[in-house]
Design a protein around this motif. Structure first.
Motif, PDB file in Angstrom:
ATOM      1  N   UNK A  90       0.835  -1.208   0.000  1.00 29.74           N
ATOM      2  CA  UNK A  90       0.000   0.000   0.000  1.00 29.74           C
ATOM      3  C   UNK A  90       0.869   1.258   0.000  1.00 29.74           C
ATOM      4  N   UNK A  91       2.030   1.168   0.666  1.00 28.68           N
ATOM      5  CA  UNK A  91       2.968   2.280   0.796  1.00 28.68           C
ATOM      6  C   UNK A  91       3.899   2.269  -0.410  1.00 28.68           C
ATOM      7  N   UNK A  92       3.712   3.204  -1.323  1.00 29.84           N
ATOM      8  CA  UNK A  92       4.500   3.210  -2.550  1.00 29.84           C
ATOM      9  C   UNK A  92       5.967   3.534  -2.302  1.00 29.84           C
ATOM     10  N   UNK A  93       6.256   4.223  -1.228  1.00 27.21           N
ATOM     11  CA  UNK A  93       7.664   4.470  -0.894  1.00 27.21           C
ATOM     12  C   UNK A  93       8.365   3.149  -0.579  1.00 27.21           C
ATOM     13  N   UNK A  94       7.683   2.295   0.160  1.00 26.59           N
ATOM     14  CA  UNK A  94       8.217   0.967   0.469  1.00 26.59           C
ATOM     15  C   UNK A  94       8.390   0.148  -0.807  1.00 26.59           C
ATOM     16  N   UNK A  95       7.397   0.165  -1.668  1.00 22.53           N
ATOM     17  CA  UNK A  95       7.494  -0.563  -2.924  1.00 22.53           C
ATOM     18  C   UNK A  95       8.681  -0.066  -3.746  1.00 22.53           C
ATOM     19  N   UNK A  96       8.885   1.245  -3.759  1.00 17.11           N
ATOM     20  CA  UNK A  96      10.019   1.812  -4.470  1.00 17.11           C
ATOM     21  C   UNK A  96      11.344   1.324  -3.913  1.00 17.11           C
ATOM     22  N   UNK A  97      11.445   1.202  -2.586  1.00 15.64           N
ATOM     23  CA  UNK A  97      12.665   0.693  -1.965  1.00 15.64           C
ATOM     24  C   UNK A  97      12.950  -0.739  -2.410  1.00 15.64           C
ATOM     25  N   UNK A  98      11.899  -1.539  -2.518  1.00 20.94           N
ATOM     26  CA  UNK A  98      12.066  -2.925  -2.946  1.00 20.94           C
ATOM     27  C   UNK A  98      12.520  -2.993  -4.400  1.00 20.94           C
ATOM     28  N   UNK A  99      11.904  -2.182  -5.248  1.00 25.78           N
ATOM     29  CA  UNK A  99      12.295  -2.170  -6.654  1.00 25.78           C
ATOM     30  C   UNK A  99      13.754  -1.732  -6.803  1.00 25.78           C
ATOM     31  N   UNK A 100      14.132  -0.692  -6.088  1.00 30.11           N
ATOM     32  CA  UNK A 100      15.519  -0.208  -6.150  1.00 30.11           C
ATOM     33  C   UNK A 100      16.496  -1.267  -5.658  1.00 30.11           C
ATOM     34  N   UNK A 101      16.121  -1.929  -4.575  1.00 31.89           N
ATOM     35  CA  UNK A 101      17.016  -2.900  -3.972  1.00 31.89           C
ATOM     36  C   UNK A 101      17.162  -4.184  -4.746  1.00 31.89           C
ATOM     37  N   UNK A 102      16.225  -4.450  -5.664  1.00 35.89           N
ATOM     38  CA  UNK A 102      16.260  -5.709  -6.411  1.00 35.89           C
ATOM     39  C   UNK A 102      16.659  -5.523  -7.874  1.00 35.89           C
ATOM     40  N   UNK A 103      16.947  -4.291  -8.277  1.00 31.62           N
ATOM     41  CA  UNK A 103      17.478  -4.065  -9.615  1.00 31.62           C
ATOM     42  C   UNK A 103      16.488  -3.588 -10.657  1.00 31.62           C
ATOM     43  N   UNK A 104      15.227  -3.403 -10.276  1.00 23.22           N
ATOM     44  CA  UNK A 104      14.239  -2.901 -11.239  1.00 23.22           C
ATOM     45  C   UNK A 104      14.301  -1.369 -11.302  1.00 23.22           C
ATOM     46  N   UNK A 105      14.084  -0.831 -12.476  1.00 20.72           N
ATOM     47  CA  UNK A 105      14.162   0.614 -12.688  1.00 20.72           C
ATOM     48  C   UNK A 105      12.907   1.103 -13.400  1.00 20.72           C
ATOM     49  N   UNK A 106      12.848   2.425 -13.625  1.00 18.80           N
ATOM     50  CA  UNK A 106      11.747   3.036 -14.372  1.00 18.80           C
ATOM     51  C   UNK A 106      10.387   2.607 -13.838  1.00 18.80           C
ATOM     52  N   UNK A 107      10.257   2.654 -12.523  1.00 18.29           N
ATOM     53  CA  UNK A 107       9.000   2.235 -11.892  1.00 18.29           C
ATOM     54  C   UNK A 107       7.911   3.261 -12.183  1.00 18.29           C
ATOM     55  N   UNK A 108       6.766   2.777 -12.630  1.00 20.90           N
ATOM     56  CA  UNK A 108       5.633   3.651 -12.929  1.00 20.90           C
ATOM     57  C   UNK A 108       4.382   3.047 -12.300  1.00 20.90           C
ATOM     58  N   UNK A 109       3.616   3.868 -11.602  1.00 25.22           N
ATOM     59  CA  UNK A 109       2.442   3.389 -10.881  1.00 25.22           C
ATOM     60  C   UNK A 109       1.223   4.221 -11.260  1.00 25.22           C
ATOM     61  N   UNK A 110       0.118   3.555 -11.564  1.00 18.16           N
ATOM     62  CA  UNK A 110      -1.149   4.250 -11.755  1.00 18.16           C
ATOM     63  C   UNK A 110      -2.167   3.623 -10.818  1.00 18.16           C
ATOM     64  N   UNK A 111      -3.093   4.421 -10.344  1.00 22.69           N
ATOM     65  CA  UNK A 111      -4.171   3.921  -9.491  1.00 22.69           C
ATOM     66  C   UNK A 111      -5.321   3.448 -10.363  1.00 22.69           C
ATOM     67  N   UNK A 112      -5.917   2.341  -9.960  1.00 22.02           N
ATOM     68  CA  UNK A 112      -7.089   1.821 -10.671  1.00 22.02           C
ATOM     69  C   UNK A 112      -8.177   1.521  -9.659  1.00 22.02           C
ATOM     70  N   UNK A 113      -9.354   2.089  -9.866  1.00 24.58           N
ATOM     71  CA  UNK A 113     -10.494   1.843  -8.991  1.00 24.58           C
ATOM     72  C   UNK A 113     -11.625   1.204  -9.784  1.00 24.58           C
ATOM     73  N   UNK A 114     -12.367   0.341  -9.130  1.00 17.99           N
ATOM     74  CA  UNK A 114     -13.485  -0.326  -9.787  1.00 17.99           C
ATOM     75  C   UNK A 114     -14.464  -0.818  -8.728  1.00 17.99           C
ATOM     76  N   UNK A 115     -15.624  -1.247  -9.185  1.00 16.45           N
ATOM     77  CA  UNK A 115     -16.597  -1.893  -8.322  1.00 16.45           C
ATOM     78  C   UNK A 115     -16.408  -3.398  -8.443  1.00 16.45           C
ATOM     79  N   UNK A 116     -16.295  -4.068  -7.302  1.00 14.74           N
ATOM     80  CA  UNK A 116     -16.021  -5.502  -7.289  1.00 14.74           C
ATOM     81  C   UNK A 116     -17.211  -6.275  -6.713  1.00 14.74           C
TER      82      UNK A 116
END
Length: 291
Positions: free
Chosen positions: A197-223
């Motif tokens: 949920x915390x995108x800062x945390x997700x960014x740390x994981x991506x940086x630490x594992x070698x992934x770059x150019x991280x891009x995030x969009x929010x998606x909402x829907x009725x489930x």
């Protein structure tokens, strides 16, 4: 990357890979079609965003019963291939059966922990995961392993849940639970549905594992809770059998379970639309990154 995330937000509970290899995998299997119907809008949005091409090779991380694997296989065509990876042997067995019945000869499956799995045909062009990446106990180690399985310049696409407070379906259900029992405080960043949920945390994981150019969009829907067309009563049965609601109340006695069930039925009735079901708002992050 940054996101304002309150440490007071509650998560459903902590789930680890070994849970999915056993009990949770079986619970998902028991309600497979209902789970798939509930999260299908998010999976469809992730597939559209990923924009796969004919001939690409793709890993489907946390493939479950193969709904996304088969969709990927159809998209990349006979010249491409998809490897579904899941830690649950029960779900992999169903996935293999579904693929055989559908004639998807370009889909194969491996039962393994994605944090350590080695795939003989690696590196793959792409990696895809609809809610299969949030349960690693050591996510940097796990994503570093996944990074090795994707060719340099290849793309990863993930769907992960957004903050609980922005997901009406979990907030409303957990609100009912809290009316009857004390729910332990959530552990921030712990393995579980809302680990990212915390995108800062997700960014740390991506940086630490070698992934770059991280891009995030929010998606909402009725489930549709409990599957498309489910009545409030059917949605309650689904929630108690397969979701955190049931796990948290399972040992609290019949009187508490009955009272919570009645309250949850009343709640779901407020969101019920005939023929559609119990429609509640959900929010996910659609994440892309480059290996």
């Amino acid at each position: 990357m940054s996101h304002d995330s309150s440490k007071q937000d509650q998560k459903s509970d902590v789930l680890k890979p070994e849970d999915w290899a056993g009990e949770m995998g079986l619970k998902w299997l028991e309600s497979l079609s209902l789970f798939e119907e509930m999260i299908a809008p998010i999976g469809d949005a992730l597939l559209a965003r990923a924009d796969y091409k004919h001939g690409e090779t793709v890993i489907d991380l946390g493939c479950g019963g193969a709904a996304t694997t088969l969709a990927l296989a159809a998209t990349v065509g006979s010249s491409g291939k998809v490897m579904g990876v899941d830690i649950s042997p029960d779900l992999i067995a169903v996935a293999q059966k579904r693929a055989k019945e559908s004639g998807a000869t370009n889909a194969a499956f491996t039962c393994a922990d994605a944090s350590t799995v080695m795939l003989p045909d690696a590196p793959y062009d792409r990696l895809f995961s609809r809610f299969g990446s949030m349960f690693f106990e050591d996510p940097i180690h796990a994503f570093s392993n996944l990074h090795r399985l994707v060719r340099k310049g290849g793309r990863m696409d993930l769907a992960v849940w957004g903050p609980p407070r922005e997901n009406l379906w979990i907030m409303e259900m957990m609100g009912v639970v809290r009316n009857h029992i004390e729910v332990p405080p959530a552990t921030p960043r712990a393995p579980g549905p809302f680990a990212f949920e915390d995108l800062e945390y997700l960014g740390e994981i991506m940086d630490g594992s070698g992934f770059t150019d991280v891009d995030v969009v929010a998606f909402e829907c009725m489930q549709p809770i409990g599957g498309a067309g489910a009545t409030p009563e059917q949605a309650v049965k689904f929630a108690f059998a397969s979701m955190a609601v049931g796990r948290l109340l399972s040992d609290k006695g019949d009187a508490i379970v009955q009272a919570a069930s009645e309250e949850l039925t009343d709640l779901f009735a407020q969101y019920y639309t005939p023929e559609k079901g119990v429609m509640m708002q959900g929010k996910a992050w659609l994440v892309s990154a480059i290996a």
